[in-house]
Design a protein around this motif. Structure first.
Motif, mmCIF file in Angstrom:
data_model
loop_
_atom_site.group_PDB
_atom_site.id
_atom_site.type_symbol
_atom_site.label_atom_id
_atom_site.label_comp_id
_atom_site.label_asym_id
_atom_site.label_seq_id
_atom_site.Cartn_x
_atom_site.Cartn_y
_atom_site.Cartn_z
ATOM 1 N N MET A 111 1.548 -10.141 4.228
ATOM 2 C CA MET A 111 1.175 -8.771 3.908
ATOM 3 C C MET A 111 0.223 -8.179 4.948
ATOM 4 O O MET A 111 0.275 -6.989 5.235
ATOM 5 C CB MET A 111 0.544 -8.707 2.521
ATOM 6 N N LEU A 112 -0.643 -9.018 5.533
ATOM 7 C CA LEU A 112 -1.539 -8.519 6.578
ATOM 8 C C LEU A 112 -0.744 -8.004 7.763
ATOM 9 O O LEU A 112 -0.984 -6.895 8.267
ATOM 10 C CB LEU A 112 -2.494 -9.625 7.020
ATOM 11 N N VAL A 113 0.212 -8.800 8.230
ATOM 12 C CA VAL A 113 1.034 -8.368 9.370
ATOM 13 C C VAL A 113 1.888 -7.171 8.971
ATOM 14 O O VAL A 113 2.107 -6.248 9.777
ATOM 15 C CB VAL A 113 1.896 -9.537 9.877
ATOM 16 N N ALA A 115 -3.781 1.003 -5.372
ATOM 17 C CA ALA A 115 -4.159 -0.224 -4.672
ATOM 18 C C ALA A 115 -4.617 -1.351 -5.593
ATOM 19 O O ALA A 115 -4.150 -2.500 -5.450
ATOM 20 C CB ALA A 115 -5.231 0.083 -3.629
ATOM 21 N N PRO A 116 -5.524 -1.144 -6.573
ATOM 22 C CA PRO A 116 -5.962 -2.272 -7.395
ATOM 23 C C PRO A 116 -4.861 -2.841 -8.289
ATOM 24 O O PRO A 116 -4.859 -4.047 -8.583
ATOM 25 C CB PRO A 116 -7.106 -1.689 -8.226
ATOM 26 N N VAL A 117 -3.918 -1.998 -8.721
ATOM 27 C CA VAL A 117 -2.803 -2.515 -9.514
ATOM 28 C C VAL A 117 -1.880 -3.347 -8.623
ATOM 29 O O VAL A 117 -1.312 -4.353 -9.056
ATOM 30 C CB VAL A 117 -2.049 -1.366 -10.208
ATOM 31 N N SER A 118 -1.744 -2.952 -7.365
ATOM 32 C CA SER A 118 -0.985 -3.762 -6.409
ATOM 33 C C SER A 118 -1.656 -5.114 -6.181
ATOM 34 O O SER A 118 -0.975 -6.139 -6.039
ATOM 35 C CB SER A 118 -0.863 -3.023 -5.072
ATOM 36 N N VAL A 119 -2.986 -5.131 -6.147
ATOM 37 C CA VAL A 119 -3.716 -6.393 -6.026
ATOM 38 C C VAL A 119 -3.360 -7.315 -7.191
ATOM 39 O O VAL A 119 -3.050 -8.501 -7.011
ATOM 40 C CB VAL A 119 -5.239 -6.132 -5.985
ATOM 41 N N ALA A 120 -3.405 -6.765 -8.400
ATOM 42 C CA ALA A 120 -3.099 -7.564 -9.581
ATOM 43 C C ALA A 120 -1.658 -8.068 -9.562
ATOM 44 O O ALA A 120 -1.382 -9.232 -9.891
ATOM 45 C CB ALA A 120 -3.349 -6.735 -10.841
ATOM 46 N N ALA A 121 -0.722 -7.203 -9.156
ATOM 47 C CA ALA A 121 0.683 -7.594 -9.108
ATOM 48 C C ALA A 121 0.908 -8.700 -8.074
ATOM 49 O O ALA A 121 1.676 -9.646 -8.309
ATOM 50 C CB ALA A 121 1.551 -6.385 -8.789
ATOM 51 N N GLY A 122 0.251 -8.592 -6.915
ATOM 52 C CA GLY A 122 0.391 -9.636 -5.902
ATOM 53 C C GLY A 122 -0.120 -10.983 -6.389
ATOM 54 O O GLY A 122 0.493 -12.027 -6.136
ATOM 55 N N ALA A 133 5.140 -2.739 -16.383
ATOM 56 C CA ALA A 133 5.381 -1.362 -16.805
ATOM 57 C C ALA A 133 4.380 -0.409 -16.151
ATOM 58 O O ALA A 133 4.747 0.649 -15.636
ATOM 59 C CB ALA A 133 5.293 -1.270 -18.325
ATOM 60 N N GLY A 134 3.117 -0.782 -16.173
ATOM 61 C CA GLY A 134 2.106 0.064 -15.544
ATOM 62 C C GLY A 134 2.291 0.172 -14.053
ATOM 63 O O GLY A 134 2.162 1.264 -13.466
ATOM 64 N N PHE A 135 2.629 -0.927 -13.405
ATOM 65 C CA PHE A 135 2.806 -0.928 -11.960
ATOM 66 C C PHE A 135 4.014 -0.086 -11.562
ATOM 67 O O PHE A 135 3.966 0.678 -10.593
ATOM 68 C CB PHE A 135 2.964 -2.370 -11.478
ATOM 69 N N ALA A 158 -0.950 0.766 0.543
ATOM 70 C CA ALA A 158 -1.522 0.491 -0.774
ATOM 71 C C ALA A 158 -0.770 -0.624 -1.483
ATOM 72 O O ALA A 158 -1.368 -1.509 -2.099
ATOM 73 C CB ALA A 158 -1.506 1.762 -1.629
ATOM 74 N N TYR A 159 0.546 -0.583 -1.374
ATOM 75 C CA TYR A 159 1.384 -1.584 -2.048
ATOM 76 C C TYR A 159 1.206 -2.963 -1.406
ATOM 77 O O TYR A 159 0.895 -3.952 -2.085
ATOM 78 C CB TYR A 159 2.842 -1.144 -1.968
ATOM 79 N N ASP A 160 1.408 -3.028 -0.106
ATOM 80 C CA ASP A 160 1.477 -4.327 0.559
ATOM 81 C C ASP A 160 0.112 -4.929 0.852
ATOM 82 O O ASP A 160 -0.063 -6.147 0.747
ATOM 83 C CB ASP A 160 2.298 -4.200 1.846
ATOM 84 N N ALA A 161 -0.870 -4.096 1.222
ATOM 85 C CA ALA A 161 -2.218 -4.627 1.385
ATOM 86 C C ALA A 161 -2.732 -5.130 0.049
ATOM 87 O O ALA A 161 -3.363 -6.195 -0.040
ATOM 88 C CB ALA A 161 -3.153 -3.555 1.943
ATOM 89 N N GLY A 162 -2.429 -4.375 -1.019
ATOM 90 C CA GLY A 162 -2.823 -4.834 -2.344
ATOM 91 C C GLY A 162 -2.193 -6.160 -2.704
ATOM 92 O O GLY A 162 -2.854 -7.068 -3.222
ATOM 93 N N ASN A 163 -0.898 -6.302 -2.427
ATOM 94 C CA ASN A 163 -0.230 -7.579 -2.713
ATOM 95 C C ASN A 163 -0.840 -8.723 -1.925
ATOM 96 O O ASN A 163 -1.024 -9.825 -2.455
ATOM 97 C CB ASN A 163 1.262 -7.452 -2.400
ATOM 98 N N GLY A 164 -1.141 -8.480 -0.652
ATOM 99 C CA GLY A 164 -1.739 -9.529 0.166
ATOM 100 C C GLY A 164 -3.122 -9.921 -0.303
ATOM 101 O O GLY A 164 -3.457 -11.103 -0.414
ATOM 102 N N VAL A 165 -3.958 -8.916 -0.614
ATOM 103 C CA VAL A 165 -5.299 -9.198 -1.118
ATOM 104 C C VAL A 165 -5.217 -9.927 -2.456
ATOM 105 O O VAL A 165 -5.994 -10.848 -2.734
ATOM 106 C CB VAL A 165 -6.101 -7.891 -1.250
ATOM 107 N N GLY A 166 -4.262 -9.525 -3.291
ATOM 108 C CA GLY A 166 -4.107 -10.195 -4.576
ATOM 109 C C GLY A 166 -3.739 -11.650 -4.433
ATOM 110 O O GLY A 166 -4.266 -12.519 -5.148
ATOM 111 N N SER A 167 -2.842 -11.949 -3.506
ATOM 112 C CA SER A 167 -2.431 -13.330 -3.294
ATOM 113 C C SER A 167 -3.583 -14.194 -2.804
ATOM 114 O O SER A 167 -3.852 -15.276 -3.335
ATOM 115 C CB SER A 167 -1.271 -13.364 -2.294
#
Length: 390
Positions: free
Chosen positions: A60-62, A222-229, A309-311, A338-347
């Motif tokens: 996700m960083l790249v 962004a924070p919901v993307s973090v949670a999803a990741g 559902a929320g995401f 927002a989507y991918d940085a959030g997923n990466g940070v979440g992981s």
């Protein structure tokens, strides 16, 4: 400029948009198959949760670093080349995972695929705005969301199951074949449809990056993307393979369904009405996931359903709101970051919290992050006028 397909003026959809959906469906199938599998592959090879999370985190960083270049690339390059090339790079990198069992090699392959994913995601969502008239963007974003989300609904649990049944290396080849085959459809995408024109807020210069207009939907998503990741990377490890697969299936189906529903509601009522209830649903789901990861597996599945559902609703609303305030390249870049940085940070972040305090604490931390962003959801609603229902 392409000539709209028969009926495109009435429906807003044409052949080029159909080709975009085919490429998107194939590319995301290859992407999603490996999303929970690569961390599992790393753990089986002897890495801990932090190292496993880094595989998705580096990807996700790249991806995000590539996405930040996309407004310039979209002005300089044929979008068909960017879309098809990104899809090929994402797919052809997948078999390389089978060559490595140590973290440096896994991270290198993840980074290579991240370049392809960055090209694919921004170009794809920008083309939604370019190929479809503004008054159909909510529903078009919903269709695009189906192409993105159907693999999430079906392939998240299937990837784990195939890895356990066929083995990891055969799965890596499957995850390569599907994107490579469907990348050919990018050649069928024509030029920008005459009806689409510029974004509704035409005052933005092409390629500009209007931070004030994009900030509220970005901060809401962004924070919901973090949670999803975090969920995608660690649910099978938190609850076991069977419950984790069921939870991933529930998450994927809910994400697809509510992204579609949000598109229709947004076109009728205004997308600014969606973020606050969507974020509330996601926060409730994370609370259930915290309880479920402590022992009650059915609560984890229910929590994954609510988070999905929320995401899904938030994805659609944020994308359309951004299209209303920026040119397609800038809006797509901001949304995908927002989507991918959030997923990466979440992981990575959830892996670090879990290593220190356990899975329940990790999901509670994500719930708090989502709750802290509620003011951004309120600002997104207030920042754009309510559309008249049609």
């Amino acid at each position: 400029m392409s000539t709209p397909a028969p009926g495109a003026a009435r429906t807003g959809y044409g052949r080029s948009f159909g080709m975009l959906l085919i490429v998107t469906l194939g590319a995301f199938t290859g992407y999603v198959l490996l999303l929970p599998v690569v961390p599992l592959w790393a753990v089986r090879a002897g890495e801990n949760e932090t190292g496993a999370g880094l595989t998705n985190g580096v990807f996700m960083l790249v991806t995000v670093l590539t996405q930040l270049l996309m407004p310039w690339l979209l002005r300089s390059c044929d979008p068909r080349v960017l879309l098809g090339g990104g899809t090929l790079l994402l797919g052809l990198g997948a078999p390389l995972f089978g060559l490595f069992t140590r973290l440096p090699g896994l991270l290198a392959v993840s980074g290579l695929r991240g370049i392809g994913f960055g090209l694919l995601t921004v170009t794809g969502s920008a083309l939604v705005a370019e190929l479809v008239p503004a008054h159909h963007r909510g529903r078009a974003a919903g269709l695009y969301g189906l192409a993105v989300g159907t693999p999430h609904a079906l392939m998240l649990p299937v990837g784990v199951w195939l890895a356990e049944t066929l083995g990891f290396v055969p799965l890596f080849w499957i995850a390569a074949a599907v994107p490579v085959v469907t990348a050919v459809a990018a050649l069928g995408i024509g030029g920008v449809d005459e009806q689409s024109g510029k974004p509704e807020s035409a005052g933005e210069a092409a390629g500009g990056f209007p931070l004030r207009g994009l900030a509220a939907p970005w901060l809401a998503m962004a924070p919901v993307s973090v949670a999803a990741g975090g969920l995608v990377a660690f649910l099978p490890l938190a609850t076991g393979a069977t419950t984790g697969s069921a939870g991933l299936l529930a998450f994927g189906i809910a994400t697809v369904g509510f992204r579609w529903v949000a598109g229709h509601l947004g076109d009728r009522l205004g997308s600014g009405h969606v973020p606050l209830p969507a974020m509330s649903l996601a926060a409730a789901g994370l609370a259930l996931l915290a309880l479920g990861s402590a022992g009650a597996g059915w609560l984890a599945v229910l929590g994954a359903l609510a988070l999905g559902a929320g995401f899904g609703g938030l994805q659609n609303a944020a994308l359309v709101l951004m299209f209303e305030r920026a040119d397609p390249g800038a809006a797509s870049t901001a949304w995908n970051v927002a989507y991918d940085a959030g997923n990466g940070v979440g992981s990575v972040g959830l892996g670090a919290v879990v290593a220190a305090s356990g899975y329940p604490a990790g999901f509670v931390t994500c719930a708090v992050l989502v709750a802290l962003a509620f003011p951004a959801a309120v600002a997104a609603r207030g920042g754009w006028p309510r559309r008249a229902a049609r």
